[in-house]
Design an enzyme around this catalytic site. Structure first.
Site, PDB file in Angstrom:
ATOM      1  N   TYR A  80       0.852  -1.196   0.000  1.00  0.00           N
ATOM      2  CA  TYR A  80       0.000   0.000   0.000  1.00  0.00           C
ATOM      3  C   TYR A  80       0.880   1.236   0.000  1.00  0.00           C
ATOM      4  CZ  TYR A  80       0.991   0.488   5.009  1.00  0.00           C
ATOM      5  OH  TYR A  80       1.622   0.650   6.219  1.00  0.00           O
ATOM      6  N   CYS A  81       0.271   2.352  -0.398  1.00  0.00           N
ATOM      7  CA  CYS A  81       0.940   3.651  -0.365  1.00  0.00           C
ATOM      8  C   CYS A  81      -0.016   4.643   0.280  1.00  0.00           C
ATOM      9  CB  CYS A  81       1.373   4.084  -1.771  1.00  0.00           C
ATOM     10  SG  CYS A  81      -0.006   4.430  -2.877  1.00  0.00           S
ATOM     11  N   GLN A  82       0.112   5.891  -0.035  1.00  0.00           N
ATOM     12  CA  GLN A  82      -0.758   6.905   0.561  1.00  0.00           C
ATOM     13  C   GLN A  82      -2.157   6.885  -0.043  1.00  0.00           C
ATOM     14  OE1 GLN A  82       0.159   8.500   3.219  1.00  0.00           O
ATOM     15  NE2 GLN A  82      -1.617   9.815   3.453  1.00  0.00           N
ATOM     16  N   TYR A 109      -3.365   4.207   2.257  1.00  0.00           N
ATOM     17  CA  TYR A 109      -3.421   4.431   3.704  1.00  0.00           C
ATOM     18  C   TYR A 109      -4.450   5.499   4.079  1.00  0.00           C
ATOM     19  CZ  TYR A 109      -1.780   4.856   8.495  1.00  0.00           C
ATOM     20  OH  TYR A 109      -1.707   4.858   9.870  1.00  0.00           O
TER      21      TYR A 109
END
Length: 114
Positions: A80-82, A109
């Site tokens: 996952y990332c932002q 996130y």
């Protein structure tokens, strides 16, 4: 295919990549010990992350490749990332590195509220 999938280009992903909503993702990562990776920068990671995640910054190029070379390519990897954009790029990179089961958190996130 939904309008959102079309808008967010999920239809162009290789078969090895699956985008999971936060409930599916939460269930999947809570079942057992998984390869859970946050591909954001160190600063983003330190500001908050999913419990148990390892930080491997997508923008670190060779270091990114080297860190993933130590993970099991035939075991599922959850990333996952932002917001979900960077992790989709990372997922494609992982497939090119030989990973066969990549799971990405839809919305990143920012959508994780646990």
């Amino acid at each position: 295919m939904s309008i959102l999938s079309f808008l967010f280009k999920e239809q162009n992903l290789p078969d090895e990549i699956n985008i999971l909503d936060r409930e599916e993702y939460k269930t999947a990562i809570s079942k057992s010990k998984v390869q859970l990776v946050d591909v954001r920068t160190k600063g983003e990671f330190l500001s908050g992350h999913i419990k148990g995640a390892r930080n491997i910054d997508f923008f670190q190029g060779v270091a990114f490749d080297a860190a993933f070379s130590k993970l099991k390519k035939d075991a599922p990897v959850y990333i996952y990332c932002q917001s979900g954009n960077r992790s989709q790029k990372a997922a494609k990179k992982l497939v090119s590195l030989g990973f066969t089961k990549v799971y990405d958190l839809r919305g990143g996130y920012m959508g994780w509220r646990y």
